[in-house]
Structure formats: C-alpha cells, structure tokens
Scaffold this active site. Structure first.
Site, PDB file in Angstrom:
ATOM      1  N   SER A 199      -8.172  -0.836   9.458  1.00 29.92           N
ATOM      2  CA  SER A 199      -8.523  -2.097   8.801  1.00 29.92           C
ATOM      3  C   SER A 199      -9.997  -2.339   9.039  1.00 29.92           C
ATOM      4  O   SER A 199     -10.577  -1.854  10.026  1.00 29.92           O
ATOM      5  CB  SER A 199      -7.712  -3.258   9.393  1.00 29.92           C
ATOM      6  N   TYR A 254      -5.040  -7.486  16.866  1.00 32.26           N
ATOM      7  CA  TYR A 254      -5.064  -6.705  15.627  1.00 32.26           C
ATOM      8  C   TYR A 254      -6.293  -5.798  15.570  1.00 32.26           C
ATOM      9  O   TYR A 254      -6.184  -4.613  15.257  1.00 32.26           O
ATOM     10  CB  TYR A 254      -5.045  -7.663  14.429  1.00 32.26           C
ATOM     11  N   LYS A 262      -6.300  -1.651  15.500  1.00 31.06           N
ATOM     12  CA  LYS A 262      -6.853  -0.902  14.377  1.00 31.06           C
ATOM     13  C   LYS A 262      -8.100  -0.118  14.779  1.00 31.06           C
ATOM     14  O   LYS A 262      -8.375   0.961  14.231  1.00 31.06           O
ATOM     15  CB  LYS A 262      -7.162  -1.860  13.222  1.00 31.06           C
ATOM     16  N   LEU A 310       0.825  -1.212   0.000  1.00 27.93           N
ATOM     17  CA  LEU A 310       0.000   0.000   0.000  1.00 27.93           C
ATOM     18  C   LEU A 310       0.857   1.259   0.000  1.00 27.93           C
ATOM     19  O   LEU A 310       0.559   2.221  -0.718  1.00 27.93           O
ATOM     20  CB  LEU A 310      -0.916   0.000   1.225  1.00 27.93           C
ATOM     21  N   THR A 347      -1.617  -7.565  -0.892  1.00 33.02           N
ATOM     22  CA  THR A 347      -0.334  -7.079  -0.410  1.00 33.02           C
ATOM     23  C   THR A 347       0.646  -8.246  -0.298  1.00 33.02           C
ATOM     24  O   THR A 347       0.247  -9.408  -0.402  1.00 33.02           O
ATOM     25  CB  THR A 347      -0.504  -6.426   0.971  1.00 33.02           C
TER      26      THR A 347
END
Length: 256
Positions: free
Chosen positions: A149, A162, A166, A17, A197
């Site tokens: 995210s 995670y 985020k 990104l 990605t």
C-alpha cells in the site's frame, strides 16, 4: 511468461482487486483458484467468472488451509502464478491515545499477523509449489505478486499497524526475489493508492469524491482493473523482478 494453460492462486479473489485480477487471468487463458474467507462472495465470484475459476475457502494465516487451496489450484493445471491480495485495514489507533494511554497492542498484532505474516505464509507455500515445476523456455518457473500500500511509504496519523504491515511486505519483496532467483521465480509487489474497493464503497459519497479529487492525475479513485492490469504485467514480463511499484495516480498521502 504466458498465462494461458497455467493455473493461478489469487487470494482475496472474491471481490475488489483480487476479483479483477482473476478475471484478467482467465481472459488470458489461465485458470484461477480464488482463496477467500467468504463462502458467499467466493461462490458468487466463481459464478461470475465462469468455468475457468474455482473457490477454496482459506484463511491466509492458516498453513493447512492455504496448502489445501494450492492443492485445488494444482488440479487446474501447472501452478505457476500466485497473486496475493487478501488483507485487512487498520484501526486508526495512535501510538499514544488522547487520554494519554498507550495504543492498544492486540489490534496492532492482529493487523501485522494478517497482512504481513499472512503474506509470508502465502509467499512461502506458493513458491514451494512453483519451485517443483520444470522451467519454461524463457527460463522462468513462475511469478508471484504481493500487495502492499502507499501507506508503506506515506502512513497517516493512526495508521501505525497498517503502515508497519505493508512496509513489511515492501521490505520482503527484494529479499524474496533474491531468495527465489535460483528457483527461477520472480516476486514483485503492487502498492495501491486510493482504490475503489468494497472497503472504500462503505464511505459517504462526499468523502469518496474528496479522495478522488486529491489524486493529481487522473482525478478519480483507482479501479480494481487498474491493479489487475499491472498484476498481469508483473506475471508475464520476464525482466520485472524484485520491484514494489506504486499504483496511485501520483498521490502522496497527507498526515491526516
């Protein structure tokens, strides 16, 4: 705001990104400093991008390293833009493991340290540099784009660390935009869905195909340039501020 003749710091800019965003900024006449932890990928990215890019090795949680990268960016021209893409994934640990033991604290702490504290570190240091500039004719001094995210909203089983990290990035976005309004600095966040990605590139092709098919429309993984196009719009659009925008093809992640 016009990107041309201005400088930008792009963290995590050596791949994925961040690299796509750096390319878009250079295509608009800006200059970019890529901050990343990989010397090899950083050097390769600069070679690919040409004369408009430089590399600065930086751990986003290290104040001195980020300040040094910002110094390099200021050498390139007036530093009006920061796009923060650097971060890491979680470890898929449940709150209580299958054997009944509590989930590990060390990994949770590390993910939050990099994804949330690292984001705040880049945000605060970058904003301080931008705040020292004169305002432009449209009233802006500069703009910052952060990366969250869809896991901030649709966290899956085992994604506690995670998702929490985020969600924290999403939570600070409006606050930061309000904090920095008096400084004429806009702050927005992109919450990507399933993006193509390097991290996803390590998956088997059948898993990648299944993920792509789960996206309502279009039936594909998100391209890094999809992210870059939105990031550049967030930098340039003077009325876009304090927003977290999902970039996900209308996907809503299932529990697992």
């Amino acid at each position: 705001m016009q990107i041309a003749a201005s400088s930008a710091l792009v963290t995590g800019g050596a791949s994925g990104l961040g690299l796509a965003t750096a390319r878009r900024i250079i295509d608009r006449g800006g200059r970019v400093v890529i901050a990343d932890i990989s010397d090899e990928l950083g050097s390769k990215a600069v070679a690919d991008l040409g004369g408009g890019a430089r590399f600065a090795r930086a751990d986003i949680t290290d104040e001195a390293a980020v300040e040094a990268a910002l110094d390099v960016a200021q050498e390139q021209g007036p530093l009006r833009f920061v796009v923060h893409c650097a971060g890491r994934g979680g470890d898929r640990s449940r709150v209580v493991a299958g054997d009944g033991t509590p989930g590990g604290l060390a990994t949770f702490t590390e993910v939050v340290r990099i994804n949330l504290i690292g984001t705040y570190n880049v945000l605060r240091l970058g904003a301080a540099r931008i705040a020292a500039l004169d305002t432009l004719d449209d009233g802006d001094r500069g703009a910052i784009v952060l990366t969250a995210s869809v896991a901030a909203f649709d966290g899956q089983i085992g994604q506690s660390s995670y998702s929490a990290s985020k969600a924290g990035v999403h939570g600070m976005t409006l606050v930061a935009a309000r904090d920095l309004a008096g400084r004429k600095i806009r702050v927005n966040t992109i919450a990507p869905g399933v993006m193509d990605t390097p991290m996803l590139g390590r998956l088997r092709s059948d898993i990648r195909d299944r993920l792509a098919a789960s996206v309502p429309h279009p039936h594909r993984l998100g391209a890094p340039d999809d992210f870059a196009r939105l990031a550049v719009e967030m930098l340039e659009n003077p009325y876009l501020n304090g927003q977290t925008i999902r970039l996900d093809g209308a996907i809503r992640m299932p529990p697992r």
